[in-house]
Design a protein around this motif. Structure first.
Motif, short mmCIF file in Angstrom:
data_model
loop_
_atom_site.label_atom_id
_atom_site.label_comp_id
_atom_site.label_asym_id
_atom_site.label_seq_id
_atom_site.Cartn_x
_atom_site.Cartn_y
_atom_site.Cartn_z
N ARG A 1 5.34 -3.61 -10.21
CA ARG A 1 4.45 -4.68 -10.68
C ARG A 1 3.61 -5.25 -9.55
N THR A 2 4.27 -5.62 -8.47
CA THR A 2 3.58 -6.32 -7.38
C THR A 2 3.08 -5.36 -6.30
N ARG A 3 3.45 -4.07 -6.43
CA ARG A 3 3.12 -3.05 -5.44
C ARG A 3 3.78 -3.35 -4.09
N HIS A 4 4.81 -4.17 -4.07
CA HIS A 4 5.56 -4.42 -2.84
C HIS A 4 6.46 -3.23 -2.58
N PHE A 5 6.49 -2.79 -1.35
CA PHE A 5 7.25 -1.61 -0.96
C PHE A 5 8.05 -1.97 0.29
N PHE B 1 -2.20 0.45 3.20
CA PHE B 1 -0.93 1.12 3.49
C PHE B 1 -0.77 2.33 2.56
N TRP B 2 -0.99 2.15 1.25
CA TRP B 2 -0.83 3.23 0.29
C TRP B 2 -1.82 4.36 0.57
N VAL C 1 11.49 -3.18 6.37
CA VAL C 1 10.11 -3.64 6.49
C VAL C 1 9.55 -3.76 5.08
N ARG C 2 8.86 -4.85 4.81
CA ARG C 2 8.24 -5.06 3.51
C ARG C 2 6.73 -4.96 3.63
N VAL C 3 6.14 -4.15 2.77
CA VAL C 3 4.69 -4.02 2.70
C VAL C 3 4.30 -4.68 1.38
N LEU C 4 3.49 -5.72 1.46
CA LEU C 4 3.21 -6.54 0.29
C LEU C 4 1.91 -6.15 -0.38
N GLY C 5 1.96 -5.14 -1.23
CA GLY C 5 0.82 -4.75 -2.04
C GLY C 5 -0.41 -4.36 -1.25
#
Length: 181
Positions: A44-48, A79-80, A71-75
């Motif tokens: 949903r949030t594209r957080h990875f 990065f993608w 490590v959190r990548v927040l949408g």
């Protein structure tokens, strides 16, 4: 009587938390020993988030491998784009429909092998295994959790075995028939 019951509940909770910490430490130890990585994706949030030494070979030098949090990548769309640009184009096209089915809840597990270019420019084979850990009311996946394993050596051994088998089959077939001698 109420105090004694409350104390026992607190002790039970403390034992459960200690067991959970011990279990997590064992799992992280196994992950560190393997050299692979784990990830979680909130669709949903594209957080990875990612964790493990494996990702350092693919431009994610900040990937923790000790007691640090993932490590959190927040949408982050950039990065993608960077991450997907490392994937082999044939694999990206081949896996897109499968990933779509998995995200729509039509696949129980996501289990895929694909190639990614590492920091030295080599193609590495990765095996990604994931399971949906949260769904919406319609069965679509909201959150995936998985592991990435480097299986490049396995592919190299399989290719070497195939080459050797073809070589020795050719040699065997060119030998004169023993029954005719």
């Amino acid at each position: 009587l109420c105090l004694c019951g409350g104390t026992e509940i607190l002790r039970s909770r403390a034992r459960a938390m200690n067991a959970l910490r011990q279990h997590e430490a064992e799992l992280l130890g196994a992950l560190r020993a393997s050299g692979d990585g784990r990830w979680e994706w909130d669709v949903r949030t594209r957080h990875f988030s990612y964790y493990g030494r494996l990702y350092r070979s693919f431009g994610l030098s900040n990937s923790p491998d000790g007691d640090a949090a993932p490590v959190r990548v927040l949408g982050d769309r950039a990065f993608w784009r960077r991450w997907n640009s490392r994937r082999h184009p044939d694999d990206l096209q081949r896996l897109a429909p499968y990933l779509r089915r998995a995200l729509n809840g039509q696949e129980e597990m996501f289990n895929a092998e694909f190639r990614m270019r590492d920091d030295q420019g080599r193609w590495r084979w990765l095996l990604s295994r994931a399971r949906a850990v949260e769904h919406d009311a319609d069965g679509r996946v909201l959150r995936l959790s998985g592991l990435d394993l480097d299986v490049t050596e396995h592919h190299a051994m399989r290719e070497a075995l195939s080459t050797a088998e073809a070589k020795y089959t050719t040699i065997y077939q060119t030998l004169p028939d023993a029954a005719g001698i």
